[in-house]
Design an enzyme around this catalytic site. Structure first.
Site, PDB file in Angstrom:
ATOM      1  N   ASN A  10       0.355  26.385 -16.151  1.00 18.56           N
ATOM      2  CA  ASN A  10       1.617  26.860 -16.543  1.00 18.56           C
ATOM      3  C   ASN A  10       1.848  26.537 -18.119  1.00 18.56           C
ATOM      4  O   ASN A  10       1.774  25.576 -18.556  1.00 18.56           O
ATOM      5  CB  ASN A  10       2.736  25.748 -15.994  1.00 18.56           C
ATOM      6  CG  ASN A  10       4.205  26.119 -16.474  1.00 18.56           C
ATOM      7  OD1 ASN A  10       4.523  27.138 -17.337  1.00 18.56           O
ATOM      8  ND2 ASN A  10       5.009  25.334 -16.022  1.00 18.56           N
ATOM      9  N   LYS A  12       3.981  27.335 -20.215  1.00 15.56           N
ATOM     10  CA  LYS A  12       5.298  26.962 -20.861  1.00 15.56           C
ATOM     11  C   LYS A  12       5.739  28.006 -21.828  1.00 15.56           C
ATOM     12  O   LYS A  12       5.013  29.198 -21.861  1.00 15.56           O
ATOM     13  CB  LYS A  12       5.665  25.525 -21.119  1.00 15.56           C
ATOM     14  CG  LYS A  12       5.061  24.806 -19.826  1.00 15.56           C
ATOM     15  CD  LYS A  12       5.607  23.327 -19.997  1.00 15.56           C
ATOM     16  CE  LYS A  12       5.200  22.616 -18.750  1.00 15.56           C
ATOM     17  NZ  LYS A  12       5.614  21.290 -18.612  1.00 15.56           N
ATOM     18  N   HIS A  98      11.038  25.182 -11.510  1.00 17.37           N
ATOM     19  CA  HIS A  98      10.349  23.977 -12.493  1.00 17.37           C
ATOM     20  C   HIS A  98      11.448  23.135 -12.936  1.00 17.37           C
ATOM     21  O   HIS A  98      12.475  23.544 -13.210  1.00 17.37           O
ATOM     22  CB  HIS A  98       9.596  24.840 -13.701  1.00 17.37           C
ATOM     23  CG  HIS A  98       8.879  23.726 -14.109  1.00 17.37           C
ATOM     24  ND1 HIS A  98       9.320  22.904 -15.054  1.00 17.37           N
ATOM     25  CD2 HIS A  98       7.502  23.608 -13.811  1.00 17.37           C
ATOM     26  CE1 HIS A  98       8.300  22.243 -15.691  1.00 17.37           C
ATOM     27  NE2 HIS A  98       7.036  22.541 -14.999  1.00 17.37           N
ATOM     28  N   GLU A 100      12.002  21.835 -15.626  1.00 16.78           N
ATOM     29  CA  GLU A 100      12.339  22.194 -17.000  1.00 16.78           C
ATOM     30  C   GLU A 100      13.653  23.271 -16.965  1.00 16.78           C
ATOM     31  O   GLU A 100      14.669  23.458 -17.270  1.00 16.78           O
ATOM     32  CB  GLU A 100      11.378  22.642 -17.929  1.00 16.78           C
ATOM     33  CG  GLU A 100      10.663  21.462 -18.424  1.00 16.78           C
ATOM     34  CD  GLU A 100       9.184  21.752 -18.537  1.00 16.78           C
ATOM     35  OE1 GLU A 100       8.731  23.154 -18.678  1.00 16.78           O
ATOM     36  OE2 GLU A 100       8.115  20.971 -18.691  1.00 16.78           O
ATOM     37  N   GLU A 170       5.824  18.202  -8.415  1.00 16.81           N
ATOM     38  CA  GLU A 170       5.953  17.421  -9.734  1.00 16.81           C
ATOM     39  C   GLU A 170       7.049  16.608 -10.141  1.00 16.81           C
ATOM     40  O   GLU A 170       8.214  16.724 -10.468  1.00 16.81           O
ATOM     41  CB  GLU A 170       6.231  18.790 -10.804  1.00 16.81           C
ATOM     42  CG  GLU A 170       5.271  19.891 -10.797  1.00 16.81           C
ATOM     43  CD  GLU A 170       5.005  20.481 -12.100  1.00 16.81           C
ATOM     44  OE1 GLU A 170       3.760  20.636 -12.540  1.00 16.81           O
ATOM     45  OE2 GLU A 170       6.251  21.137 -12.455  1.00 16.81           O
ATOM     46  N   GLY A 176       4.533  15.817 -19.043  1.00 21.73           N
ATOM     47  CA  GLY A 176       4.544  15.764 -20.448  1.00 21.73           C
ATOM     48  C   GLY A 176       4.457  14.624 -21.018  1.00 21.73           C
ATOM     49  O   GLY A 176       4.510  14.297 -22.256  1.00 21.73           O
ATOM     50  N   SER A 216       1.060  15.644 -16.020  1.00 20.69           N
ATOM     51  CA  SER A 216      -0.204  15.041 -16.546  1.00 20.69           C
ATOM     52  C   SER A 216      -1.480  15.068 -16.105  1.00 20.69           C
ATOM     53  O   SER A 216      -2.221  14.121 -16.174  1.00 20.69           O
ATOM     54  CB  SER A 216       0.255  13.505 -17.207  1.00 20.69           C
ATOM     55  OG  SER A 216       1.494  13.362 -17.818  1.00 20.69           O
TER      56      SER A 216
END
Ligand code: 13P
Length: 258
Positions: A10, A12, A98, A100, A170, A176, A216
């Protein structure tokens, strides 16, 4: 039962068209040696680079995924992209839900559910993301949150083939941050999700559906994550931006016997 692991990069909001082309050519060279059927690989560039990726990866073993989608077929929805358009550009997968998008763009369990249904209708495979935040984990409500996300996200979804859907667990605190979930944490929640899938679909479907871990993931930790019974692949952010580290992750995710 044997399961082909799935590794998805991904990207992003990273990479121009030219950077995408360089990456795709490099990746094809790097993972050429991997026998098909051993590991399935997909990349998820931004919308602007999907066409370039699809063109370069056509007739290769690497698939293309979008990072989001809107559920309507067409219409007055400025800025949105439909499942049909993703199919047209050459996508096989689309990431939905996701964290985010949930955090910054008001994605909800209900919108994720609509997106999943629209993708399945268009014969695209949703990569349905879910996971708890750090505050939720600290509060001790991880299982409640994951159960709600799973049940509401899958509401009314009818699939007959386990290949038609992918779940990605996730934990938000691992995204991240460099703080990967321990293999035990990465197993515990997917195992719980698989039980929910068994109730929602059937035992056979639940066994066959792939559950990815994301947060990660790096070349150094992919093997121990993949060693967990209920982890069938990985959704990789930062480490997927570089051909060397992404292909090292792909190589580190061998085939699994279940
Ligand atoms: P990182 O691998 O950078 O933690 O990102 C994970 C992720 O959000 C993939 O969708």
């Amino acid at each position: 039962m044997s399961q082909t692991p799935l590794i998805v990069g991904n990207w992003k909001m990273h990479k121009t068209i030219q950077e995408t082309e360089e990456f795709c050519l490099g990746l094809k060279k790097e993972i050429d040696g991997i026998r098909s059927g051993q590991v399935e690989v997909a990349v998820a560039p931004p919308f602007t680079a999907l066409a370039a990726a699809a063109r370069l990866l056509k007739n290769s073993s690497i698939s293309v995924s979008a990072q989001d989608v809107f559920w309507a077929e067409s219409g007055a929805y400025t800025g949105e992209v439909s499942p049909k358009m993703l199919r047209d550009v050459g996508c096989r997968y689309a990431i939905i839900g996701h964290s985010e998008r949930r955090q910054f763009f008001h994605e909800t369990d209900d919108s994720v559910n609509k997106k999943a249904a629209a993708l399945i209708t268009e014969k695209l495979i949703p990569i349905f993301c879910l996971g708890e935040t750090l505050a939720e984990r600290r509060e001790g409500i991880t299982f409640t949150v994951v159960e709600r996300q799973t049940r509401q996200g899958l509401k009314g979804l009818a699939i007959t083939d386990p290949q038609d859907l992918v779940i990605a667990y996730e934990p938000v605190w691992a995204i991240g941050t460099g703080q990967t979930a321990t293999p035990q944490q990465a197993q515990e929640i997917p195992a719980f999700i698989r039980k929910l899938l068994q109730e929602h679909f059937s035992p056979e479907m639940s066994r066959g559906l792939r559950i990815l871990y994301g947060g990660s993931v790096k070349p150094e930790n992919i093997a121990e994550l993949m060693a967990m019974d209920d982890v069938d692949g990985a959704l990789v952010g930062g480490a997927s931006l570089n051909v060397k580290s992404f292909s090292a992750i792909v190589r580190g995710a061998g085939p699994k016997e279940k």
